[in-house]
Design a protein around this motif. Structure first.
Motif, PDB file in Angstrom:
ATOM      1  N   LYS A  51      38.271  42.999  28.563  1.00  0.00           N
ATOM      2  CA  LYS A  51      39.420  43.200  27.710  1.00  0.00           C
ATOM      3  C   LYS A  51      40.700  43.073  28.517  1.00  0.00           C
ATOM      4  O   LYS A  51      41.676  42.490  28.068  1.00  0.00           O
ATOM      5  CB  LYS A  51      39.337  44.569  27.051  1.00  0.00           C
ATOM      6  CG  LYS A  51      40.358  44.792  25.946  1.00  0.00           C
ATOM      7  CD  LYS A  51      40.178  46.157  25.336  1.00  0.00           C
ATOM      8  CE  LYS A  51      40.991  47.107  26.189  1.00  0.00           C
ATOM      9  NZ  LYS A  51      41.064  48.473  25.649  1.00  0.00           N
ATOM     10  N   PHE A  53      42.563  43.686  32.714  1.00  0.00           N
ATOM     11  CA  PHE A  53      42.334  43.730  34.159  1.00  0.00           C
ATOM     12  C   PHE A  53      41.646  45.032  34.578  1.00  0.00           C
ATOM     13  O   PHE A  53      40.726  45.027  35.391  1.00  0.00           O
ATOM     14  CB  PHE A  53      43.662  43.594  34.898  1.00  0.00           C
ATOM     15  CG  PHE A  53      43.492  43.803  36.386  1.00  0.00           C
ATOM     16  CD1 PHE A  53      43.935  44.965  36.997  1.00  0.00           C
ATOM     17  CD2 PHE A  53      42.859  42.841  37.158  1.00  0.00           C
ATOM     18  CE1 PHE A  53      43.770  45.159  38.363  1.00  0.00           C
ATOM     19  CE2 PHE A  53      42.684  43.027  38.520  1.00  0.00           C
ATOM     20  CZ  PHE A  53      43.136  44.174  39.128  1.00  0.00           C
ATOM     21  N   ASN A  54      42.099  46.119  34.012  1.00  0.00           N
ATOM     22  CA  ASN A  54      41.517  47.385  34.423  1.00  0.00           C
ATOM     23  C   ASN A  54      40.021  47.406  34.219  1.00  0.00           C
ATOM     24  O   ASN A  54      39.257  47.830  35.083  1.00  0.00           O
ATOM     25  CB  ASN A  54      42.149  48.541  33.647  1.00  0.00           C
ATOM     26  CG  ASN A  54      43.616  48.661  33.966  1.00  0.00           C
ATOM     27  OD1 ASN A  54      44.051  48.258  35.032  1.00  0.00           O
ATOM     28  ND2 ASN A  54      44.382  49.192  33.045  1.00  0.00           N
ATOM     29  N   GLN A  55      39.654  46.954  33.072  1.00  0.00           N
ATOM     30  CA  GLN A  55      38.225  46.959  32.811  1.00  0.00           C
ATOM     31  C   GLN A  55      37.498  46.022  33.763  1.00  0.00           C
ATOM     32  O   GLN A  55      36.418  46.327  34.268  1.00  0.00           O
ATOM     33  CB  GLN A  55      37.948  46.566  31.366  1.00  0.00           C
ATOM     34  CG  GLN A  55      38.460  47.583  30.373  1.00  0.00           C
ATOM     35  CD  GLN A  55      37.585  47.636  29.137  1.00  0.00           C
ATOM     36  OE1 GLN A  55      36.837  46.703  28.866  1.00  0.00           O
ATOM     37  NE2 GLN A  55      37.672  48.729  28.411  1.00  0.00           N
ATOM     38  N   PHE A  57      38.396  45.102  36.653  1.00  0.00           N
ATOM     39  CA  PHE A  57      38.328  45.640  38.001  1.00  0.00           C
ATOM     40  C   PHE A  57      37.431  46.860  38.083  1.00  0.00           C
ATOM     41  O   PHE A  57      36.773  47.089  39.098  1.00  0.00           O
ATOM     42  CB  PHE A  57      39.726  45.985  38.524  1.00  0.00           C
ATOM     43  CG  PHE A  57      39.739  46.033  40.017  1.00  0.00           C
ATOM     44  CD1 PHE A  57      39.728  47.238  40.686  1.00  0.00           C
ATOM     45  CD2 PHE A  57      39.731  44.858  40.754  1.00  0.00           C
ATOM     46  CE1 PHE A  57      39.720  47.280  42.066  1.00  0.00           C
ATOM     47  CE2 PHE A  57      39.714  44.884  42.134  1.00  0.00           C
ATOM     48  CZ  PHE A  57      39.709  46.098  42.787  1.00  0.00           C
ATOM     49  N   GLY A  58      37.392  47.620  37.054  1.00  0.00           N
ATOM     50  CA  GLY A  58      36.458  48.730  37.015  1.00  0.00           C
ATOM     51  C   GLY A  58      35.037  48.218  37.150  1.00  0.00           C
ATOM     52  O   GLY A  58      34.225  48.757  37.919  1.00  0.00           O
ATOM     53  N   TYR A  80      42.671  38.259  36.618  1.00  0.00           N
ATOM     54  CA  TYR A  80      42.967  39.200  35.542  1.00  0.00           C
ATOM     55  C   TYR A  80      41.714  39.766  34.885  1.00  0.00           C
ATOM     56  O   TYR A  80      41.049  40.599  35.459  1.00  0.00           O
ATOM     57  CB  TYR A  80      43.917  38.585  34.541  1.00  0.00           C
ATOM     58  CG  TYR A  80      44.458  39.625  33.595  1.00  0.00           C
ATOM     59  CD1 TYR A  80      44.173  39.553  32.225  1.00  0.00           C
ATOM     60  CD2 TYR A  80      45.219  40.691  34.063  1.00  0.00           C
ATOM     61  CE1 TYR A  80      44.645  40.515  31.355  1.00  0.00           C
ATOM     62  CE2 TYR A  80      45.683  41.670  33.199  1.00  0.00           C
ATOM     63  CZ  TYR A  80      45.394  41.581  31.835  1.00  0.00           C
ATOM     64  OH  TYR A  80      45.840  42.544  30.995  1.00  0.00           O
TER      65      TYR A  80
END
Lengths: 112, 560
Positions: A51, A53-55, A57-58, A80
């Motif tokens: 969804k 970047f955070n996801q 990268f998580g 991204y």
């Protein structure tokens, strides 16, 4: 691709690549999970989209932690929310059980 | 990038975390990191970072990072050079749990564990950097200890338990594991062997049976002792490796017996510091020397002090008067009260006797000796003491410590310990300690307190082991007679012999019946610093009447 780095593990290079039998059995499963065989080398590849970047990268963090534990690291690229992963075993120049195991894990994690 | 416009950059729901932070934390938690460990780790990291930052600030140098780490957690946290293993986190949690408990409870646990496994404090001190005195006080008396230090202690404890359980489970009889794990290999020093109480019991019993066991017997004892030690530690008797440095070997048993025999010989020699020395069947060449020596010594001493305090008794230096038996006061201040045989032994006392003096039995007749307060001589004399002889059949010993005012400046605590294997007498336990007071005591004319021994003491002299010391006590300190450990009932430990108060009075007024004039100053009792409670019962005979029946032996303190 994996590199065995330092640590106690058995000396690098002792990893066996998948036997024909195993390939015949495993590859179809991987294929059905969207892993494709790379041309020109004995490796598998998959792309993941998240969804944001955070996801992404998580996800990568989880994979990274696991890779460390396994001492088997992926080749990957991230922009991204996209993550492209290639798995192969450097020590044996091709696919090994570790790749399969990591691939399975990656799939699990990507669904979280 | 497009992401910036989305809520991605904003703080996410869970408190103050960003989405990514959340993600990362989730990732960490899912990787097998427990919340507790995570929190702990965070704490430590922050500490380290803080100290490193401080160091850096001061030095602006790259090298500070290591030193920062060294200082903040006590640099002496070496015991946390734990074997890197999964055990580490387990052990750490255990330590934390212990830290939550009552410090005193944990201290008791640690202490009893150390006793059970005969671990020396030295080892703890070395690996934790704690102060030995502080450690001892904390374990034995509950003196408070700061958390960080307790953490160090518990870490050692937890690690030690782990090590020992490993030793036991990997009990390869070659003990190779033990050698590596046990003590710090870098120091190359093993802990000094120490006899456990279980083994000692076995050994003493065997000693009573036979003082000189053969090799086979010794080996048998080795087995027995090791078995007992294992049982004491709650381990199967076959797991010898876990005993580590406290493993009993044949050599150790051999040495133990040899030392005991030497000890015995020495004791006898001491107790025979008397003209009666020749009575003993085995004459000890050293004997004649010692009594004389002792006597002279005493005499000198007494002379010094006598001059200062004259009693109406004339020149009697701590004479011991025994009704039936008249001892020549002038000669022997030091009279061995132990006509018992002393096997000749070398002039040097066995090492162990310096730490535990055994009581000597003495016949009433000859049992008199003055304990000189001089430190070296007294110590070496061991139990030579003034025996206030009473009825001939009753060995009585009154510990006398002659306080030679001018001459003696040192307070000499003399302790007598029960000889466990007294020949055939009941175990005599005596612990005698008396202090010589300084000059003030000299001046006081104290009453003579005596300590009468129960009549049940066997009448024969040769075998009784009495340690006697004349205690010269202050009249003022007579009140503390009860606490006097100096006067010790050698023969018996009858608890009934405890009529201190009445006795005191009596003793105060006792008049010698013997021709020897008893000066009022004769005895001065010094209270010993020892715990005298246990001695009380032995000090004084139960009934005043007994006392009067005894010839008051009066130790003239200053020996006129």
């Amino acid at each position: 691709m994996c590199h065995s780095q330092g640590g106690w593990g058995p000396p690098a290079g002792k990893i066996q690549s998948l036997t024909e039998e195993e390939r015949a059995h495993i590859l179809p499963i991987l294929r059905s999970a969207q892993w494709v065989e790379v041309g020109g080398r004995d490796a598998i590849y998959k792309e993941f989209v998240f969804k944001d970047f955070n996801q992404a990268f998580g996800f990568m963090s989880r994979v990274a932690l696991r890779a460390e534990k396994m001492d088997h690291h992926p080749e990957w690229f991230n922009v991204y929310n996209k993550v492209q992963i290639t798995l192969s075993t450097h020590d044996c120049g091709g696919l090994s059980q570790r790749d399969v195991s990591l691939a399975t894990f990656i799939d699990q994690v990507s669904l979280m | 990038m497009e992401g910036d416009e989305r809520a991605g950059g904003a703080k996410a729901r869970p408190g103050r975390l960003t989405a990514l932070q959340e993600q990362l934390i989730w990732a960490l938690l899912e990787s097998g990191l427990s919340k507790d460990i995570l929190v702990q780790a965070v704490g430590e990291m922050e500490k380290n970072r803080a100290s490193v930052g401080v160091e850096r600030g001061e030095r602006g140098d790259g090298e500070s990072s290591e030193e920062g780490e060294a200082d903040f957690p006590p640099p002496i946290f070496r015991e946390i050079e734990k074997l890197p293993a999964d055990e580490v986190s387990k052990l750490r949690t255990e330590v934390d749990q212990l830290l939550q408990e009552e410090p005193w409870h944990v201290a008791k646990m640690v202490k009893s564990y150390m006793q059970q496994h005969n671990l020396p404090q030295r080892e703890v001190v070395e690996s934790t950097g704690l102060n030995q005195s502080h450690l001892s006080q904390h374990l034995n008396k509950g003196t408070p200890m700061k958390n960080q230090k307790r953490a160090a202690l518990y870490s050692w404890y937890v690690k030690k338990q782990y090590e020992i359980s490993q030793q036991f489970t990997n009990a390869k009889h070659g003990l190779t594991m033990v050698e590596e794990q046990g003590e710090e290999t870098k120091k190359g020093r093993r802990n000094r062997f120490k006899w456990g109480p279980a083994s000692l019991q076995i050994l003493f019993q065997a000693y009573e049976r036979q003082k000189n066991p053969s090799k086979e017997e010794r080996e048998g004892l080795v087995e027995e002792c090791n078995r007992a030690e294992c049982l004491q530690r709650g381990v199967s008797p076959s797991q010898l490796a876990g005993l580590g440095s406290n493993l009993v070997t044949e050599v150790r048993v051999y040495n133990w017996f040899a030392n005991r025999r030497k000890e015995d010989a020495f004791k006898h020699r001491l107790s025979l510091d008397t003209p009666y020395g020749n009575q003993s069947a085995s004459s000890n060449p050293a004997l004649p020397a010692s009594p004389e020596h002792g006597v002279k010594f005493t005499q000198q001493m007494s002379c010094d002090t006598v001059s200062s305090a004259r009693s109406n008794g004339g020149e009697r230096a701590g004479r011991l008067m025994v009704s039936p038996i008249q001892l020549e006061p002038s000669h022997t201040l030091l009279e061995s009260h132990n006509p018992k045989l002393v096997s000749g032994s070398g002039p040097l006392p066995p090492v162990s006797t310096l730490t535990s003096l055994h009581s000597l039995s003495a016949s009433p007749a000859s049992s008199q000796s003055l304990i000189m307060a001089s430190v070296p001589s007294v110590m070496s004399l061991g139990e030579s003491s003034l025996l206030i002889g009473l009825a001939s059949t009753q060995p009585q010993t009154v510990p006398v410590i002659n306080n030679m005012g001018g001459g003696f400046t040192t307070l000499q605590p003399i302790s007598f310990q029960q000889q466990l294997h007294a020949s055939h007498q009941q175990p005599i336990s005596q612990q005698l300690q008396s202090h010589m007071a300084a000059s003030p005591l000299m001046a006081t004319m104290a009453q003579l307190p005596y300590h009468m021994y129960k009549s049940d003491s066997p009448p024969y002299h040769s075998s009784s082991l009495l340690s006697q010391a004349m205690v010269i006590a202050d009249s003022s300190s007579l009140g503390t007679l009860t606490s006097l450990a100096a006067v010790r009932q050698i023969l018996t430990t009858d608890p009934e012999e405890q009529t201190d108060p009445p006795l005191q009075e009596d003793s105060m007024h006792l008049q010698p019946h013997t021709p020897v004039p008893v000066s009022s100053e004769s005895l001065e009792l010094y209270s010993s610093s020892q715990t005298t409670e246990r001695h009380q019962s032995h000090l004084l005979s139960p009934s005043p009447t007994d006392i009067s029946s005894y010839m008051p032996t009066q130790m003239v303190s200053t020996a006129q």
